[in-house]
Design a protein around this motif. Structure first.
Motif, PDB file in Angstrom:
ATOM      1  N   GLN A 119      -3.547  11.216   9.114  1.00 45.17           N
ATOM      2  CA  GLN A 119      -3.978  11.024   7.720  1.00 45.17           C
ATOM      3  C   GLN A 119      -2.808  10.572   6.824  1.00 45.17           C
ATOM      4  O   GLN A 119      -2.984   9.748   5.938  1.00 45.17           O
ATOM      5  N   VAL A 120      -1.589  11.113   7.101  1.00 47.55           N
ATOM      6  CA  VAL A 120      -0.436  10.733   6.271  1.00 47.55           C
ATOM      7  C   VAL A 120      -0.100   9.260   6.513  1.00 47.55           C
ATOM      8  O   VAL A 120       0.242   8.518   5.595  1.00 47.55           O
ATOM      9  N   GLU A 121      -0.237   8.841   7.786  1.00 44.06           N
ATOM     10  CA  GLU A 121       0.023   7.431   8.093  1.00 44.06           C
ATOM     11  C   GLU A 121      -0.951   6.546   7.328  1.00 44.06           C
ATOM     12  O   GLU A 121      -0.553   5.530   6.755  1.00 44.06           O
ATOM     13  N   SER A 122      -2.187   6.985   7.253  1.00 46.91           N
ATOM     14  CA  SER A 122      -3.167   6.149   6.551  1.00 46.91           C
ATOM     15  C   SER A 122      -2.907   6.164   5.038  1.00 46.91           C
ATOM     16  O   SER A 122      -3.081   5.151   4.356  1.00 46.91           O
ATOM     17  N   ILE A 123      -2.414   7.303   4.489  1.00 44.40           N
ATOM     18  CA  ILE A 123      -2.049   7.354   3.058  1.00 44.40           C
ATOM     19  C   ILE A 123      -0.906   6.367   2.790  1.00 44.40           C
ATOM     20  O   ILE A 123      -0.937   5.591   1.839  1.00 44.40           O
ATOM     21  N   ALA A 124       0.108   6.401   3.692  1.00 48.05           N
ATOM     22  CA  ALA A 124       1.277   5.520   3.511  1.00 48.05           C
ATOM     23  C   ALA A 124       0.866   4.050   3.603  1.00 48.05           C
ATOM     24  O   ALA A 124       1.290   3.213   2.800  1.00 48.05           O
ATOM     25  N   ARG A 125       0.002   3.740   4.562  1.00 53.15           N
ATOM     26  CA  ARG A 125      -0.456   2.364   4.745  1.00 53.15           C
ATOM     27  C   ARG A 125      -1.229   1.885   3.516  1.00 53.15           C
ATOM     28  O   ARG A 125      -1.027   0.772   3.019  1.00 53.15           O
ATOM     29  N   THR A 126      -2.103   2.760   2.990  1.00 51.26           N
ATOM     30  CA  THR A 126      -2.875   2.394   1.793  1.00 51.26           C
ATOM     31  C   THR A 126      -1.931   2.115   0.624  1.00 51.26           C
ATOM     32  O   THR A 126      -2.123   1.169  -0.139  1.00 51.26           O
ATOM     33  N   ALA A 127      -0.882   2.959   0.474  1.00 53.76           N
ATOM     34  CA  ALA A 127       0.073   2.764  -0.632  1.00 53.76           C
ATOM     35  C   ALA A 127       0.790   1.421  -0.488  1.00 53.76           C
ATOM     36  O   ALA A 127       0.983   0.697  -1.461  1.00 53.76           O
ATOM     37  N   LEU A 128       1.171   1.077   0.771  1.00 54.67           N
ATOM     38  CA  LEU A 128       1.864  -0.206   0.992  1.00 54.67           C
ATOM     39  C   LEU A 128       0.947  -1.379   0.635  1.00 54.67           C
ATOM     40  O   LEU A 128       1.384  -2.372   0.059  1.00 54.67           O
ATOM     41  N   GLU A 129      -0.337  -1.227   0.951  1.00 50.84           N
ATOM     42  CA  GLU A 129      -1.278  -2.338   0.700  1.00 50.84           C
ATOM     43  C   GLU A 129      -1.772  -2.359  -0.739  1.00 50.84           C
ATOM     44  O   GLU A 129      -1.870  -3.410  -1.364  1.00 50.84           O
ATOM     45  N   GLN A 130      -2.087  -1.175  -1.298  1.00 50.10           N
ATOM     46  CA  GLN A 130      -2.753  -1.154  -2.605  1.00 50.10           C
ATOM     47  C   GLN A 130      -1.901  -0.614  -3.752  1.00 50.10           C
ATOM     48  O   GLN A 130      -2.343  -0.577  -4.892  1.00 50.10           O
ATOM     49  N   GLY A 131      -0.696  -0.119  -3.466  1.00 53.74           N
ATOM     50  CA  GLY A 131       0.166   0.353  -4.560  1.00 53.74           C
ATOM     51  C   GLY A 131       0.316   1.863  -4.597  1.00 53.74           C
ATOM     52  O   GLY A 131       1.411   2.359  -4.826  1.00 53.74           O
ATOM     53  N   SER A 132      -0.778   2.605  -4.376  1.00 52.68           N
ATOM     54  CA  SER A 132      -0.649   4.058  -4.384  1.00 52.68           C
ATOM     55  C   SER A 132      -1.794   4.702  -3.608  1.00 52.68           C
ATOM     56  O   SER A 132      -2.833   4.071  -3.393  1.00 52.68           O
ATOM     57  N   ALA A 133      -1.578   5.954  -3.208  1.00 54.12           N
ATOM     58  CA  ALA A 133      -2.628   6.705  -2.493  1.00 54.12           C
ATOM     59  C   ALA A 133      -2.260   8.174  -2.545  1.00 54.12           C
ATOM     60  O   ALA A 133      -1.096   8.526  -2.754  1.00 54.12           O
TER      61      ALA A 133
END
Ligand code: ADP
Length: 406
Positions: A119-133
């Motif tokens: 789940q943390v990996e997916s949070i980090a990936r979302t932040a890289l793509e969309q700015g924040s998570a």
């Protein structure tokens, strides 16, 4: 050597010397521009000044870097910097502590190696793509740490992960929910009995007519109304604590919010007729389904509709609009009633919050729990709920739920 050859050689040497002089002048002019030295200043001094300035800037940068490092190390929140490949490039002491790692051992690891949580990996990936998570990880049992992870893209191309230990907060919330649950359970049975007795007493007092003084009949009637409110409050408290401690939603079906809107309106028809309020639904022709628990979503509709009718004037109207908007289904319930003061709008979703008891027609008002329950249900479904209102003109409560496909 031929004299004409000597002359040509002299000319070439002169041309080279001229170019060198012009270049030298240009360099000096540049130095002067950079250092701000006047035309009369010595270029050697200007170069020295430039070097001093560069040294000062380097010193300031080193001091800033040191302050920054000291600040990071003294934070109680964990701060991790990752690069675009999700590899950790920096992490403070708190981050190492939260993840039970030796100081410095997180550097170079990937996010998944550090957290062992996809789940943390997916949070980090979302932040890289969309700015924040943002998200929460860890189990709720007391032995395990629960971490709130906020991720933000950095200007360097990677991201920051800010970690907050919310284990104690969640533990206390659980204790509070259990306490309310137990208390409401204990209160519900005797209160229901008292309420039934009060109802019977009211009927008997009415049947007895003038043999019982009017004042006494009045008091018995008030006991019935107030115990009714107590029973309602206790059952709403039970609902709220069950929804809060339940975590995620129970039964999940594909729901047609337009249909639930129509059914909810039918459930409130009698109450609305008594208040002289007209109810109607406007629905988008091809609404996509949302995923959720039909009973709970129905409860949100009923709570919002009940309020809309309760706070509307006699002859008023309430409109439910269900439409799609950017991968979500948005439902709005609009009334033209008393409205909500701006200062109160941020607080009405808190449990027990009421704007002003005196504003409701003909009754002492509700429990102040209806909107708190609605907010919990919507957030459990991954949605958001909000209000727009102008005092004296009316209120529109809206909630957005992600579509089942989106
Ligand atoms: P209650 O049981 O008191 O209605 P809620 O949680 O449902 O509790 O609502 C909290 C408060 O928000 C209400 O007491 C009222 O002051 C305000 N409120 C809610 N809905 C409306 C509305 N449609 N118009 C005006 N005020 C409202």
């Amino acid at each position: 050597m031929e004299p004409w050859l000597v002359a040509i050689g002299g000319l070439v040497a002169l041309a080279i010397a001229l170019v060198a002089v012009r270049r030298g002048r240009r360099t000096v002019t540049r130095i002067r521009t950079v250092t701000g030295a006047s035309a009369a200043a010595d270029p050697v001094l200007a170069v020295t000044a430039l070097r001093d300035q560069a040294d000062r800037i380097a010193g300031d940068l080193a001091a800033d870097r040191h302050d920054h490092d000291v600040l990071l190390e003294s934070l109680t929140q964990g701060v991790i910097t990752i690069d675009r490949d999700l590899r950790i490039v920096a992490a403070n002491a708190a981050a190492h502590g939260f993840l039970d790692r030796q100081p410095g051992s997180l550097i170079g690891r990937t996010v998944i190696e550090a957290f062992l949580e996809a789940q943390v990996e997916s949070i980090a990936r979302t932040a890289l793509e969309q700015g924040s998570a943002v998200g929460e990880v860890g189990r709720t049992d007391p032995a395990t740490r629960r971490l709130l992870v906020r991720a933000r893209r950095s200007s360097a191309g990677g991201a920051w992960l800010i970690l907050e230990d919310v284990s104690e907060l969640r533990r206390l919330q659980q204790i509070r929910a259990e306490f309310i649950d137990n208390l409401s359970h204990e209160l519900r049975t005797p209160l229901t009995t008292v309420s039934l007795l009060a109802e019977t007493l009211t009927r008997e007092a009415e049947a007895a007519g003038d043999t019982i003084p009017l004042k006494m009949r009045d008091r018995i009637g008030k006991i019935e109304v107030e115990t009714g409110h107590l029973v309602q409050m206790v059952s709403e408290l039970l609902d709220l604590s069950r929804i809060e401690s339940g975590g995620s939603i129970g039964t999940v079906d594909l729901l047609d919010l337009g249909q639930i809107a129509n059914e909810s309106i039918e459930r409130l028809r009698l109450f609305a007729d008594r208040q002289g309020v007209t109810l109607r639904v406007e629905r988008h022709p091809s609404l996509p389904p949302v995923q959720g628990d039909e009973e709970r979503i129905g409860q949100v509709f009923v709570n919002l509709l009940h309020n809309a009718v309760k706070f509307s004037p006699d002859g008023g109207d309430v409109t439910v609009i269900v439409r799609t908007d950017a991968g979500r289904v948005v439902t709005s319930i609009a009334d033209h009633g008393v409205g909500i003061p701006r200062a109160a709008q941020a607080r009405i979703f808190e449990r027990f919050y009421k704007v002003d008891r005196a504003r409701v027609r003909g009754e002492t008002g509700g429990t102040g729990l209806g909107l708190a329950i609605a907010r919990h249900i919507i957030e459990q479904h991954g949605g958001t709920i909000w209000v727009e209102s102008t005092e004296g003109a009316g209120s529109t409560f809206s909630f957005a739920l992600p579509t089942a496909s989106g």
